[in-house]
Design a protein around this motif. Structure first.
Motif, PDB file in Angstrom:
ATOM      1  N   LEU A 119       0.841  -1.197   0.000  1.00 31.22           N
ATOM      2  CA  LEU A 119       0.000   0.000   0.000  1.00 31.22           C
ATOM      3  C   LEU A 119       0.879   1.252   0.000  1.00 31.22           C
ATOM      4  O   LEU A 119       1.491   1.575   1.025  1.00 31.22           O
ATOM      5  N   PRO A 120       0.973   1.986  -1.106  1.00 36.16           N
ATOM      6  CA  PRO A 120       1.701   3.260  -1.079  1.00 36.16           C
ATOM      7  C   PRO A 120       1.001   4.240  -0.136  1.00 36.16           C
ATOM      8  O   PRO A 120      -0.226   4.254  -0.037  1.00 36.16           O
ATOM      9  N   VAL A 121       1.775   5.061   0.567  1.00 37.67           N
ATOM     10  CA  VAL A 121       1.224   5.978   1.563  1.00 37.67           C
ATOM     11  C   VAL A 121       1.772   7.381   1.308  1.00 37.67           C
ATOM     12  O   VAL A 121       2.977   7.562   1.118  1.00 37.67           O
ATOM     13  N   ILE A 122       0.879   8.377   1.307  1.00 35.18           N
ATOM     14  CA  ILE A 122       1.288   9.776   1.162  1.00 35.18           C
ATOM     15  C   ILE A 122       1.694  10.324   2.520  1.00 35.18           C
ATOM     16  O   ILE A 122       0.981  10.150   3.512  1.00 35.18           O
ATOM     17  N   LEU A 123       2.843  10.999   2.584  1.00 34.65           N
ATOM     18  CA  LEU A 123       3.292  11.685   3.792  1.00 34.65           C
ATOM     19  C   LEU A 123       3.412  13.172   3.524  1.00 34.65           C
ATOM     20  O   LEU A 123       3.702  13.594   2.402  1.00 34.65           O
ATOM     21  N   ASP A 124       3.218  13.952   4.575  1.00 33.54           N
ATOM     22  CA  ASP A 124       3.453  15.387   4.518  1.00 33.54           C
ATOM     23  C   ASP A 124       4.730  15.663   5.299  1.00 33.54           C
ATOM     24  O   ASP A 124       4.813  15.375   6.493  1.00 33.54           O
ATOM     25  N   LEU A 125       5.744  16.207   4.628  1.00 34.64           N
ATOM     26  CA  LEU A 125       7.030  16.470   5.263  1.00 34.64           C
ATOM     27  C   LEU A 125       7.248  17.969   5.433  1.00 34.64           C
ATOM     28  O   LEU A 125       6.816  18.774   4.614  1.00 34.64           O
ATOM     29  N   GLY A 126       7.936  18.343   6.505  1.00 32.97           N
ATOM     30  CA  GLY A 126       8.336  19.727   6.709  1.00 32.97           C
ATOM     31  C   GLY A 126       9.774  19.902   6.259  1.00 32.97           C
ATOM     32  O   GLY A 126      10.641  19.096   6.612  1.00 32.97           O
ATOM     33  N   LEU A 127      10.029  20.959   5.489  1.00 27.29           N
ATOM     34  CA  LEU A 127      11.363  21.141   4.919  1.00 27.29           C
ATOM     35  C   LEU A 127      12.184  22.196   5.651  1.00 27.29           C
ATOM     36  O   LEU A 127      13.040  22.850   5.076  1.00 27.29           O
ATOM     37  N   GLY A 128      11.907  22.370   6.935  1.00 33.53           N
ATOM     38  CA  GLY A 128      12.664  23.335   7.723  1.00 33.53           C
ATOM     39  C   GLY A 128      11.756  24.020   8.718  1.00 33.53           C
ATOM     40  O   GLY A 128      10.541  24.036   8.561  1.00 33.53           O
ATOM     41  N   ALA A 129      12.335  24.614   9.753  1.00 37.89           N
ATOM     42  CA  ALA A 129      11.552  25.273  10.792  1.00 37.89           C
ATOM     43  C   ALA A 129      10.735  26.413  10.197  1.00 37.89           C
ATOM     44  O   ALA A 129      11.287  27.387   9.693  1.00 37.89           O
ATOM     45  N   GLY A 130       9.423  26.269  10.245  1.00 41.26           N
ATOM     46  CA  GLY A 130       8.553  27.300   9.700  1.00 41.26           C
ATOM     47  C   GLY A 130       8.579  27.390   8.191  1.00 41.26           C
ATOM     48  O   GLY A 130       8.010  28.306   7.607  1.00 41.26           O
ATOM     49  N   GLY A 131       9.262  26.448   7.546  1.00 43.00           N
ATOM     50  CA  GLY A 131       9.392  26.490   6.096  1.00 43.00           C
ATOM     51  C   GLY A 131       8.268  25.769   5.387  1.00 43.00           C
ATOM     52  O   GLY A 131       7.266  25.379   5.998  1.00 43.00           O
ATOM     53  N   PRO A 132       8.420  25.568   4.090  1.00 43.39           N
ATOM     54  CA  PRO A 132       7.367  24.922   3.306  1.00 43.39           C
ATOM     55  C   PRO A 132       7.234  23.449   3.661  1.00 43.39           C
ATOM     56  O   PRO A 132       8.127  22.840   4.254  1.00 43.39           O
ATOM     57  N   GLN A 133       6.078  22.902   3.293  1.00 41.73           N
ATOM     58  CA  GLN A 133       5.833  21.477   3.462  1.00 41.73           C
ATOM     59  C   GLN A 133       5.783  20.827   2.084  1.00 41.73           C
ATOM     60  O   GLN A 133       5.584  21.488   1.068  1.00 41.73           O
ATOM     61  N   HIS A 134       5.994  19.515   2.082  1.00 38.17           N
ATOM     62  CA  HIS A 134       6.120  18.815   0.810  1.00 38.17           C
ATOM     63  C   HIS A 134       5.531  17.420   0.935  1.00 38.17           C
ATOM     64  O   HIS A 134       5.882  16.670   1.846  1.00 38.17           O
ATOM     65  N   TYR A 135       4.623  17.080   0.014  1.00 37.92           N
ATOM     66  CA  TYR A 135       4.027  15.747   0.013  1.00 37.92           C
ATOM     67  C   TYR A 135       4.898  14.784  -0.795  1.00 37.92           C
ATOM     68  O   TYR A 135       5.409  15.125  -1.861  1.00 37.92           O
ATOM     69  N   VAL A 136       5.039  13.575  -0.263  1.00 33.16           N
ATOM     70  CA  VAL A 136       5.737  12.505  -0.971  1.00 33.16           C
ATOM     71  C   VAL A 136       4.884  11.245  -0.882  1.00 33.16           C
ATOM     72  O   VAL A 136       3.990  11.133  -0.038  1.00 33.16           O
ATOM     73  N   LEU A 137       5.165  10.306  -1.762  1.00 30.56           N
ATOM     74  CA  LEU A 137       4.472   9.023  -1.754  1.00 30.56           C
ATOM     75  C   LEU A 137       5.492   7.938  -1.434  1.00 30.56           C
ATOM     76  O   LEU A 137       6.446   7.725  -2.183  1.00 30.56           O
ATOM     77  N   VAL A 138       5.312   7.257  -0.316  1.00 26.16           N
ATOM     78  CA  VAL A 138       6.242   6.197   0.087  1.00 26.16           C
ATOM     79  C   VAL A 138       5.893   4.923  -0.672  1.00 26.16           C
ATOM     80  O   VAL A 138       4.751   4.440  -0.616  1.00 26.16           O
ATOM     81  N   VAL A 139       6.879   4.370  -1.387  1.00 30.41           N
ATOM     82  CA  VAL A 139       6.625   3.187  -2.219  1.00 30.41           C
ATOM     83  C   VAL A 139       7.514   2.001  -1.853  1.00 30.41           C
ATOM     84  O   VAL A 139       7.406   0.938  -2.455  1.00 30.41           O
ATOM     85  N   GLY A 140       8.402   2.167  -0.874  1.00 31.26           N
ATOM     86  CA  GLY A 140       9.265   1.048  -0.525  1.00 31.26           C
ATOM     87  C   GLY A 140      10.052   1.284   0.740  1.00 31.26           C
ATOM     88  O   GLY A 140      10.184   2.418   1.218  1.00 31.26           O
ATOM     89  N   HIS A 141      10.574   0.187   1.295  1.00 30.28           N
ATOM     90  CA  HIS A 141      11.369   0.240   2.521  1.00 30.28           C
ATOM     91  C   HIS A 141      12.403  -0.881   2.484  1.00 30.28           C
ATOM     92  O   HIS A 141      12.056  -2.051   2.334  1.00 30.28           O
ATOM     93  N   ASP A 142      13.652  -0.517   2.578  1.00 27.86           N
ATOM     94  CA  ASP A 142      14.753  -1.476   2.720  1.00 27.86           C
ATOM     95  C   ASP A 142      15.105  -1.506   4.199  1.00 27.86           C
ATOM     96  O   ASP A 142      15.849  -0.653   4.690  1.00 27.86           O
ATOM     97  N   ARG A 143      14.547  -2.456   4.917  1.00 24.38           N
ATOM     98  CA  ARG A 143      14.769  -2.516   6.367  1.00 24.38           C
ATOM     99  C   ARG A 143      16.228  -2.826   6.700  1.00 24.38           C
ATOM    100  O   ARG A 143      16.737  -2.387   7.730  1.00 24.38           O
ATOM    101  N   SER A 144      16.878  -3.600   5.850  1.00 21.99           N
ATOM    102  CA  SER A 144      18.249  -4.018   6.141  1.00 21.99           C
ATOM    103  C   SER A 144      19.195  -2.835   6.243  1.00 21.99           C
ATOM    104  O   SER A 144      20.153  -2.848   7.020  1.00 21.99           O
ATOM    105  N   ARG A 145      18.925  -1.789   5.452  1.00 23.77           N
ATOM    106  CA  ARG A 145      19.821  -0.630   5.437  1.00 23.77           C
ATOM    107  C   ARG A 145      19.158   0.631   5.972  1.00 23.77           C
ATOM    108  O   ARG A 145      19.758   1.713   5.940  1.00 23.77           O
ATOM    109  N   GLY A 146      17.922   0.499   6.463  1.00 21.54           N
ATOM    110  CA  GLY A 146      17.242   1.670   7.002  1.00 21.54           C
ATOM    111  C   GLY A 146      16.960   2.717   5.961  1.00 21.54           C
ATOM    112  O   GLY A 146      17.092   3.924   6.211  1.00 21.54           O
TER     113      GLY A 146
END
Length: 222
Positions: A119-146
């Motif tokens: 299940l791809p998941v949309i996240l809202d990220l902050g790009l700095g203190a009081g700065g702009p926000q940015h949406y990304v879509l998470v499509v994978g995770h390599d647990r072995s390497r974090g």
């Protein structure tokens, strides 16, 4: 992942030597890494200020509900805000025929559990203190390497380390949006009346039931 391995991964990312998404996919397929990289998630290069419509376009395309970021932006982009509120991403996904749920304060294990189920998941990220926000879509995770793999509208299959992701996810109170078609093949089972039993999701903190009616709800099992 051990602390030395995490430090090495961070140094490799800073040096531009982190494995590509293609390498991660190869390692996962060969059993050299643990995790998942979801297949066939389209990439939609974003227009200025259209990170929300861009990642939502990718998500809708993945679920077979194609809509361009231009179409989406006409309905939900705010010229005044120079961006899009998460509520309007949720509402557009619902109107497009997806079950959708906003998830503030999402723990990392929930994100991992959802992505692990394809299940791809949309996240809202902050790009700095009081700065702009940015949406990304998470499509994978390599647990072995974090490592996490993102569609971010700026580049396809972007690889970031977990510390980078957590630092930028925290300012938005770890807001996430889960959306999927209401009757995906496989996990659902038809009833004798022709209806469907709600899909069961693992959200990292126990078993939950995903209701697939006119509203989207998750109800924790007792």
């Amino acid at each position: 992942m051990t602390r030395p391995a995490a430090l090495l991964t961070a140094l490799l990312l800073l040096a531009g030597c982190a494995p590509s998404a293609a390498r991660i996919r190869e390692d996962l397929g060969a059993g050299r890494a643990e995790g998942i990289l979801i297949d066939k998630v389209p990439f939609e290069p974003q227009k200025p200020g259209h990170c929300g419509p861009s990642v939502l376009s990718s998500l809708l395309g993945f679920w077979g509900r194609p809509a361009s970021q231009e179409e989406i932006g006409k309905e939900i982009y705010s010229a005044e805000l120079k961006g899009t509120l998460g509520f309007f991403l949720w509402r557009y996904a619902r109107r497009a025929g997806l079950a959708a749920l906003e998830m503030p304060e999402s723990p990392l294990d929930r994100l991992d559990a959802l992505v692990a189920q394809g299940l791809p998941v949309i996240l809202d990220l902050g790009l700095g203190a009081g700065g702009p926000q940015h949406y990304v879509l998470v499509v994978g995770h390599d647990r072995s390497r974090g490592l996490w793999i993102l569609q971010d509208g700026r580049r396809p299959d972007r690889v970031v380390d977990q510390a980078w992701l957590l630092k930028r996810w925290a300012p938005t109170r770890r807001w996430a949006l889960l959306a999927e078609i209401t009757a995906p093949p496989g996990p659902h089972h038809a009833t004798e009346e022709g209806g469907e039993i709600p899909r069961r999701l693992q959200l990292g903190t126990g078993d939950w039931t995903l209701g697939v009616g006119s509203a989207f709800t998750i109800i924790r099992d007792s």
